[in-house]
Design a protein around this motif. Structure first.
Motif, PDB file in Angstrom:
ATOM      1  N   TYR A   1      -1.803  22.897 -37.505  1.00  0.00           N
ATOM      2  CA  TYR A   1      -1.259  23.949 -36.665  1.00  0.00           C
ATOM      3  C   TYR A   1      -2.309  25.037 -36.485  1.00  0.00           C
ATOM      4  O   TYR A   1      -3.161  25.230 -37.333  1.00  0.00           O
ATOM      5  CB  TYR A   1      -0.035  24.602 -37.309  1.00  0.00           C
ATOM      6  CG  TYR A   1       1.209  23.745 -37.378  1.00  0.00           C
ATOM      7  CD1 TYR A   1       1.442  22.932 -38.482  1.00  0.00           C
ATOM      8  CD2 TYR A   1       2.162  23.773 -36.357  1.00  0.00           C
ATOM      9  CE1 TYR A   1       2.595  22.162 -38.564  1.00  0.00           C
ATOM     10  CE2 TYR A   1       3.316  23.011 -36.432  1.00  0.00           C
ATOM     11  CZ  TYR A   1       3.523  22.210 -37.534  1.00  0.00           C
ATOM     12  OH  TYR A   1       4.665  21.451 -37.609  1.00  0.00           O
TER      13      TYR A   1
ATOM     14  N   PHE B   1       9.905  32.430 -40.398  1.00  0.00           N
ATOM     15  CA  PHE B   1       9.930  31.479 -39.287  1.00  0.00           C
ATOM     16  C   PHE B   1      11.063  30.479 -39.474  1.00  0.00           C
ATOM     17  O   PHE B   1      11.322  30.028 -40.594  1.00  0.00           O
ATOM     18  CB  PHE B   1       8.618  30.682 -39.223  1.00  0.00           C
ATOM     19  CG  PHE B   1       7.409  31.516 -38.911  1.00  0.00           C
ATOM     20  CD1 PHE B   1       6.715  32.163 -39.910  1.00  0.00           C
ATOM     21  CD2 PHE B   1       6.961  31.637 -37.604  1.00  0.00           C
ATOM     22  CE1 PHE B   1       5.592  32.928 -39.628  1.00  0.00           C
ATOM     23  CE2 PHE B   1       5.830  32.390 -37.314  1.00  0.00           C
ATOM     24  CZ  PHE B   1       5.153  33.042 -38.331  1.00  0.00           C
TER      25      PHE B   1
ATOM     26  N   GLY C   1      -0.580  37.377 -35.234  1.00  0.00           N
ATOM     27  CA  GLY C   1       0.763  37.884 -34.993  1.00  0.00           C
ATOM     28  C   GLY C   1       1.651  36.958 -34.185  1.00  0.00           C
ATOM     29  O   GLY C   1       2.680  37.387 -33.660  1.00  0.00           O
ATOM     30  N   ARG C   2       1.279  35.702 -34.113  1.00  0.00           N
ATOM     31  CA  ARG C   2       2.047  34.769 -33.285  1.00  0.00           C
ATOM     32  C   ARG C   2       2.602  33.627 -34.116  1.00  0.00           C
ATOM     33  O   ARG C   2       2.363  33.527 -35.313  1.00  0.00           O
ATOM     34  CB  ARG C   2       1.131  34.210 -32.183  1.00  0.00           C
ATOM     35  CG  ARG C   2       0.513  35.249 -31.283  1.00  0.00           C
ATOM     36  CD  ARG C   2       1.537  35.938 -30.412  1.00  0.00           C
ATOM     37  NE  ARG C   2       2.205  35.032 -29.521  1.00  0.00           N
ATOM     38  CZ  ARG C   2       1.694  34.620 -28.369  1.00  0.00           C
ATOM     39  NH1 ARG C   2       0.487  35.004 -27.995  1.00  0.00           N
ATOM     40  NH2 ARG C   2       2.389  33.811 -27.602  1.00  0.00           N
ATOM     41  N   GLY C   3       3.325  32.767 -33.456  1.00  0.00           N
ATOM     42  CA  GLY C   3       3.893  31.609 -34.124  1.00  0.00           C
ATOM     43  C   GLY C   3       2.889  30.491 -34.284  1.00  0.00           C
ATOM     44  O   GLY C   3       1.704  30.643 -33.978  1.00  0.00           O
ATOM     45  N   LEU C   4       3.368  29.371 -34.764  1.00  0.00           N
ATOM     46  CA  LEU C   4       2.506  28.230 -35.017  1.00  0.00           C
ATOM     47  C   LEU C   4       2.513  27.282 -33.827  1.00  0.00           C
ATOM     48  O   LEU C   4       3.568  26.899 -33.335  1.00  0.00           O
ATOM     49  CB  LEU C   4       2.979  27.461 -36.253  1.00  0.00           C
ATOM     50  CG  LEU C   4       2.537  28.003 -37.599  1.00  0.00           C
ATOM     51  CD1 LEU C   4       3.219  29.309 -37.919  1.00  0.00           C
ATOM     52  CD2 LEU C   4       2.820  26.988 -38.688  1.00  0.00           C
TER      53      LEU C   4
ATOM     54  N   PHE D   1       8.054  25.103 -34.870  1.00  0.00           N
ATOM     55  CA  PHE D   1       8.295  26.442 -35.405  1.00  0.00           C
ATOM     56  C   PHE D   1       8.514  27.455 -34.287  1.00  0.00           C
ATOM     57  O   PHE D   1       7.952  27.336 -33.192  1.00  0.00           O
ATOM     58  CB  PHE D   1       7.101  26.897 -36.246  1.00  0.00           C
ATOM     59  CG  PHE D   1       6.998  26.199 -37.563  1.00  0.00           C
ATOM     60  CD1 PHE D   1       6.451  24.928 -37.642  1.00  0.00           C
ATOM     61  CD2 PHE D   1       7.474  26.795 -38.719  1.00  0.00           C
ATOM     62  CE1 PHE D   1       6.368  24.262 -38.851  1.00  0.00           C
ATOM     63  CE2 PHE D   1       7.388  26.147 -39.934  1.00  0.00           C
ATOM     64  CZ  PHE D   1       6.840  24.879 -40.006  1.00  0.00           C
ATOM     65  N   GLY D   2       9.296  28.478 -34.603  1.00  0.00           N
ATOM     66  CA  GLY D   2       9.444  29.611 -33.714  1.00  0.00           C
ATOM     67  C   GLY D   2       8.290  30.581 -33.895  1.00  0.00           C
ATOM     68  O   GLY D   2       7.339  30.307 -34.627  1.00  0.00           O
ATOM     69  N   LYS D   3       8.380  31.728 -33.218  1.00  0.00           N
ATOM     70  CA  LYS D   3       7.297  32.710 -33.252  1.00  0.00           C
ATOM     71  C   LYS D   3       7.409  33.658 -34.426  1.00  0.00           C
ATOM     72  O   LYS D   3       6.473  34.412 -34.712  1.00  0.00           O
ATOM     73  CB  LYS D   3       7.267  33.497 -31.944  1.00  0.00           C
ATOM     74  CG  LYS D   3       6.927  32.634 -30.733  1.00  0.00           C
ATOM     75  CD  LYS D   3       6.866  33.451 -29.468  1.00  0.00           C
ATOM     76  CE  LYS D   3       6.504  32.556 -28.277  1.00  0.00           C
ATOM     77  NZ  LYS D   3       6.454  33.317 -27.018  1.00  0.00           N
TER      78      LYS D   3
END
Lengths: 113, 110
Positions: A36, B88, A41-44, B100-102
């Protein structure tokens, strides 16, 4: 017990240089392995996953590639890094022994300069 | 594509208060999982709830799942400064990898 190792922890590379990040798993066999990327500051974002030796699935077109030369080894590579490749890279494994949950490495902070 | 979406994006509370984070998803799932990430570290699994379960507890954590609304919530009771992290949700469908979400950034102020 199962453990996952990911290295290096931090990396600063010039644009156009190659990349190799390695991830190894101990204490389990035939794990599903994942790479990943996480922007600040963001998601995966899922990059690659592998369900077995030599089997790689790519989720997004990109400048990176992955390989699985051994059952418990997963490698993320690039021939020529771009500035946009900077980010936090995470390796994870999911296997039956984990009950469907993911186990993550500690991550590699890659900065392309 | 993004499956889970956490809400709110950021949450700031006082120590001792409860923190509630929500997750919405789009397709049918086998299970939903919650993870925690301390700054600059890997994610750590907190709890897994299967599609046929409605509520699950683990210590100060309480997770609910409403498959009819395609949503889940994570409640952290009596929060501590050490709970400060990003949280998450992730969904497992059986056909696709864990998505996954943010995340929700939780700050617990002492």
């Amino acid at each position: 017990s199962q453990t996952i190792h990911q290295w290096p922890a931090t990396l600063v590379q010039p644009v156009g240089s190659p990349l190799s990040l390695e991830c190894t798993v101990e204490g389990t066999s035939n794990p599903n392995l994942y790479w990943y990327r996480q922007a600040a500051g963001r998601g995966l974002q899922l990059l690659f996953y592998s369900v077995g030796i030599g089997q790689i699935s790519s989720e997004v077109p990109q400048n990176l590639s992955a390989s699985r030369p051994q059952d418990r080894q997963f490698i993320l590579s690039s021939k020529k890094l771009l500035l946009s490749d900077s980010g936090f890279y995470l390796c994870a494994w999911i296997g039956g022994a984990g009950g469907g949950r993911a186990f993550f490495g500690q991550g590699t902070r890659l900065t392309v300069v | 594509s993004q499956q889970g979406e956490e809400d709110p994006q950021a949450l700031s509370i006082q120590e001792g208060e409860n923190a509630t984070m929500n997750c919405s998803y789009k397709t049918s799932i086998n299970n939903l999982q919650w993870y925690r990430q301390n700054s600059g570290r890997g994610l750590v699994h907190l709890i897994l709830i299967r599609s046929n379960e409605r509520e699950k507890h683990s210590g100060r954590l309480r997770v609910t799942l409403d498959t009819s609304k395609k949503s889940s919530s994570l409640l952290i009771t009596a929060s501590r400064a050490a709970d400060t992290a990003s949280y998450f949700c992730a969904t497992e469908t059986g056909n696709t990898p864990l998505v996954f979400g943010k995340g929700t950034r939780l700050s617990v102020i002492a």
